[in-house]
Design a protein around this motif. Structure first.
Motif, PDB file in Angstrom:
ATOM      1  N   GLY A  23       0.850  -1.366  -0.038  1.00 22.59           N
ATOM      2  CA  GLY A  23      -0.198   0.023   0.072  1.00 22.59           C
ATOM      3  C   GLY A  23       0.857   1.135   0.251  1.00 22.59           C
ATOM      4  N   THR A  24       0.325   2.345  -0.292  1.00 17.68           N
ATOM      5  CA  THR A  24       0.758   3.804  -0.245  1.00 17.68           C
ATOM      6  C   THR A  24       0.523   4.138   1.170  1.00 17.68           C
ATOM      7  OG1 THR A  24      -1.353   4.760  -0.838  1.00 17.68           O
ATOM      8  CG2 THR A  24       0.381   4.112  -2.580  1.00 17.68           C
ATOM      9  N   GLU A  25       1.154   5.292   1.482  1.00 18.06           N
ATOM     10  CA  GLU A  25       1.044   6.075   2.808  1.00 18.06           C
ATOM     11  C   GLU A  25      -0.433   6.218   2.991  1.00 18.06           C
ATOM     12  OE1 GLU A  25       1.699   6.811   6.457  1.00 18.06           O
ATOM     13  OE2 GLU A  25       3.430   6.011   5.145  1.00 18.06           O
ATOM     14  N   ALA A  26      -1.258   6.907   1.858  1.00 13.90           N
ATOM     15  CA  ALA A  26      -2.347   7.335   2.055  1.00 13.90           C
ATOM     16  C   ALA A  26      -3.581   6.156   2.283  1.00 13.90           C
ATOM     17  CB  ALA A  26      -3.016   7.848   0.578  1.00 13.90           C
ATOM     18  N   GLU A  27      -3.201   4.915   1.664  1.00 12.78           N
ATOM     19  CA  GLU A  27      -4.019   3.604   1.866  1.00 12.78           C
ATOM     20  C   GLU A  27      -3.721   3.282   3.305  1.00 12.78           C
ATOM     21  OE1 GLU A  27      -3.795   2.241  -2.825  1.00 12.78           O
ATOM     22  OE2 GLU A  27      -2.297   1.707  -1.653  1.00 12.78           O
ATOM     23  N   ARG A  28      -2.735   3.269   3.823  1.00 11.15           N
ATOM     24  CA  ARG A  28      -2.442   2.751   5.081  1.00 11.15           C
ATOM     25  C   ARG A  28      -3.186   3.700   6.032  1.00 11.15           C
ATOM     26  NH1 ARG A  28       2.824   1.201   2.899  1.00 11.15           N
ATOM     27  NH2 ARG A  28       3.583   3.109   3.115  1.00 11.15           N
ATOM     28  N   ARG A  29      -3.119   4.763   6.001  1.00  9.31           N
ATOM     29  CA  ARG A  29      -3.954   5.899   6.709  1.00  9.31           C
ATOM     30  C   ARG A  29      -5.392   5.360   6.636  1.00  9.31           C
ATOM     31  NH1 ARG A  29      -0.620   9.823   4.946  1.00  9.31           N
ATOM     32  NH2 ARG A  29      -2.225  10.553   3.230  1.00  9.31           N
ATOM     33  N   GLU A  30      -6.044   5.157   5.388  1.00  5.08           N
ATOM     34  CA  GLU A  30      -7.444   4.624   5.421  1.00  5.08           C
ATOM     35  C   GLU A  30      -7.674   3.359   6.240  1.00  5.08           C
ATOM     36  OE1 GLU A  30      -8.129   3.842   1.304  1.00  5.08           O
ATOM     37  OE2 GLU A  30      -8.210   5.864   0.840  1.00  5.08           O
ATOM     38  N   LEU A  31      -6.767   2.240   6.032  1.00  6.02           N
ATOM     39  CA  LEU A  31      -6.702   1.290   6.874  1.00  6.02           C
ATOM     40  C   LEU A  31      -6.929   1.557   8.230  1.00  6.02           C
ATOM     41  CD1 LEU A  31      -6.680  -2.032   7.585  1.00  6.02           C
ATOM     42  CD2 LEU A  31      -4.135  -1.700   7.322  1.00  6.02           C
ATOM     43  N   THR A  32      -5.903   2.392   8.826  1.00  7.74           N
ATOM     44  CA  THR A  32      -5.850   2.676  10.304  1.00  7.74           C
ATOM     45  C   THR A  32      -7.193   3.376  10.761  1.00  7.74           C
ATOM     46  OG1 THR A  32      -3.504   2.991  10.177  1.00  7.74           O
ATOM     47  CG2 THR A  32      -4.626   4.065  12.093  1.00  7.74           C
ATOM     48  N   ALA A  33      -7.974   4.170   9.643  1.00  9.23           N
ATOM     49  CA  ALA A  33      -9.212   4.738  10.289  1.00  9.23           C
ATOM     50  C   ALA A  33     -10.281   3.607  10.215  1.00  9.23           C
ATOM     51  CB  ALA A  33      -9.510   5.828   9.137  1.00  9.23           C
ATOM     52  N   PHE A  34     -10.054   2.551   9.409  1.00  7.34           N
ATOM     53  CA  PHE A  34     -11.122   1.677   9.224  1.00  7.34           C
ATOM     54  C   PHE A  34     -11.084   0.421  10.485  1.00  7.34           C
ATOM     55  CE2 PHE A  34     -11.839  -2.797   7.555  1.00  7.34           C
ATOM     56  CZ  PHE A  34     -13.272  -2.728   7.331  1.00  7.34           C
ATOM     57  N   LEU A  35     -10.025   0.017  10.900  1.00 12.22           N
ATOM     58  CA  LEU A  35      -9.789  -1.097  11.525  1.00 12.22           C
ATOM     59  C   LEU A  35     -10.488  -1.000  13.116  1.00 12.22           C
ATOM     60  CD1 LEU A  35      -6.465  -2.649  11.085  1.00 12.22           C
ATOM     61  CD2 LEU A  35      -8.481  -3.613  10.224  1.00 12.22           C
ATOM     62  N   PRO A  36     -10.593   0.044  13.384  1.00 14.48           N
ATOM     63  CA  PRO A  36     -11.391   0.359  14.946  1.00 14.48           C
ATOM     64  C   PRO A  36     -12.843   0.312  14.799  1.00 14.48           C
ATOM     65  CG  PRO A  36      -9.395   2.098  14.508  1.00 14.48           C
ATOM     66  CD  PRO A  36      -9.621   1.204  13.426  1.00 14.48           C
ATOM     67  N   ARG A  37     -13.067   0.349  13.752  1.00 13.75           N
ATOM     68  CA  ARG A  37     -14.784   0.490  13.487  1.00 13.75           C
ATOM     69  C   ARG A  37     -15.304  -1.000  13.032  1.00 13.75           C
ATOM     70  NH1 ARG A  37     -15.777   3.297   9.185  1.00 13.75           N
ATOM     71  NH2 ARG A  37     -13.792   3.369   8.310  1.00 13.75           N
ATOM     72  N   VAL A  38     -14.332  -2.105  12.927  1.00 17.63           N
ATOM     73  CA  VAL A  38     -15.011  -3.379  12.878  1.00 17.63           C
ATOM     74  C   VAL A  38     -15.109  -4.068  13.861  1.00 17.63           C
ATOM     75  CG1 VAL A  38     -14.077  -5.550  11.691  1.00 17.63           C
ATOM     76  CG2 VAL A  38     -13.552  -3.318  10.456  1.00 17.63           C
ATOM     77  N   TYR A  39     -16.060  -4.759  14.001  1.00 15.45           N
ATOM     78  CA  TYR A  39     -16.789  -5.568  15.466  1.00 15.45           C
ATOM     79  C   TYR A  39     -17.088  -7.027  14.931  1.00 15.45           C
ATOM     80  CZ  TYR A  39     -16.746  -1.252  17.733  1.00 15.45           C
ATOM     81  OH  TYR A  39     -16.251   0.149  18.237  1.00 15.45           O
ATOM     82  N   GLU A  40     -16.709  -8.067  15.517  1.00 17.68           N
ATOM     83  CA  GLU A  40     -17.435  -9.395  15.159  1.00 17.68           C
ATOM     84  C   GLU A  40     -18.663  -9.269  15.972  1.00 17.68           C
ATOM     85  OE1 GLU A  40     -18.752 -13.079  16.935  1.00 17.68           O
ATOM     86  OE2 GLU A  40     -17.831 -11.377  18.199  1.00 17.68           O
ATOM     87  N   LEU A  41     -19.675  -9.958  15.989  1.00  8.28           N
ATOM     88  CA  LEU A  41     -21.205  -9.758  16.485  1.00  8.28           C
ATOM     89  C   LEU A  41     -21.130  -9.537  17.844  1.00  8.28           C
ATOM     90  CD1 LEU A  41     -24.244  -9.259  15.866  1.00  8.28           C
ATOM     91  CD2 LEU A  41     -24.344 -11.856  15.858  1.00  8.28           C
TER      92      LEU A  41
END
Length: 218
Positions: free
Chosen positions: A107-125
């Motif tokens: 990934g690029t630096e921008a794509e890694r920032r997108e991932l960093t913003a995404f992961l805390p919002r993911v929850y198993e049920l």
């Protein structure tokens, strides 16, 4: 049954539902049941029909660029979601454990920032219900003898701990029977069951013997 109480509500919240490929293909009722449950709890649930695969099968098979492509698409699809609920621990494990390495490599630096913003919002049920909604009793009634198999990804990958048991313990009428050797793998293991079918079948046979020994109905 989740019809016992319609008065049980939580603070209003929005979330998006991500359905694992195997659930969508083999157990479509899973998504419908999750939708009924979360809407009863006051969640405004969105389903984005453009969702596809999290990329686990690709990553497990060494096709990292293909997995990266799937991951980027998924992250951008859910860019505006407050929370992403996943009724499947293997997908959540893939996102948390495999995405960072793949994005670091490709990934690029921008794509890694997108991932960093995404992961805390993911929850198993079960994480979403207990950690995000702060609910343990969902008002369910299920008068049957039940045992529980802890998936490897849930047990060792994302460390669900006692969350599933806390939810089960509040289901009225349910008789929980502990599963001996619960920590043993069922033999599925992502692509393991495809690449090592005979070993997988032997592991499954042992797991089925343990399940049948509980005399559980479900």
């Amino acid at each position: 049954s989740l019809e016992r109480s319609t008065s049980l509500r939580v603070t209003y919240m929005r979330a998006s539902l991500f359905i694992a490929c195997y659930n969508d293909t083999l157990f479509p009722e899973t998504g419908r049941a999750v939708t009924r449950l979360l809407e009863r709890l006051g969640v405004e649930l969105a389903f984005l029909p453009g969702q596809t695969c999290c990329g686990q099968m690709h990553a497990n098979s060494g096709f990292r660029r293909e997995a990266f492509s799937q991951a980027k698409r998924l992250i951008r699809l859910y860019a505006n979601a407050e929370s992403v609920v996943v009724p499947g621990s293997s997908c959540v494990s893939t996102m948390r454990e495999q995405y960072p390495g793949i994005f670091e490599e490709l990934g690029t630096e921008a794509e890694r920032r997108e991932l960093t913003a995404f992961l805390p919002r993911v929850y198993e049920l079960s994480e979403f219900i207990i950690d995000r909604l702060k609910v343990e009793d969902v008002g369910a009634y299920f008068p049957h003898k039940v045992t529980y198999h802890a998936s490897c990804h849930g047990l060792r990958g994302i460390h669900l701990g006692d969350r599933p048991f806390r939810l089960l313990s509040k289901v009225r009428g349910l008789e929980y029977v502990p599963l001996e050797h619960m920590e043993r793998c069922c033999g599925f293991g992502g692509t393991f069951s495809v690449k090592n079918a005979e070993i997988s079948q032997a592991m499954l046979t042992v797991k089925l013997h343990d399940i049948l020994a509980t005399k559980a109905q479900y």
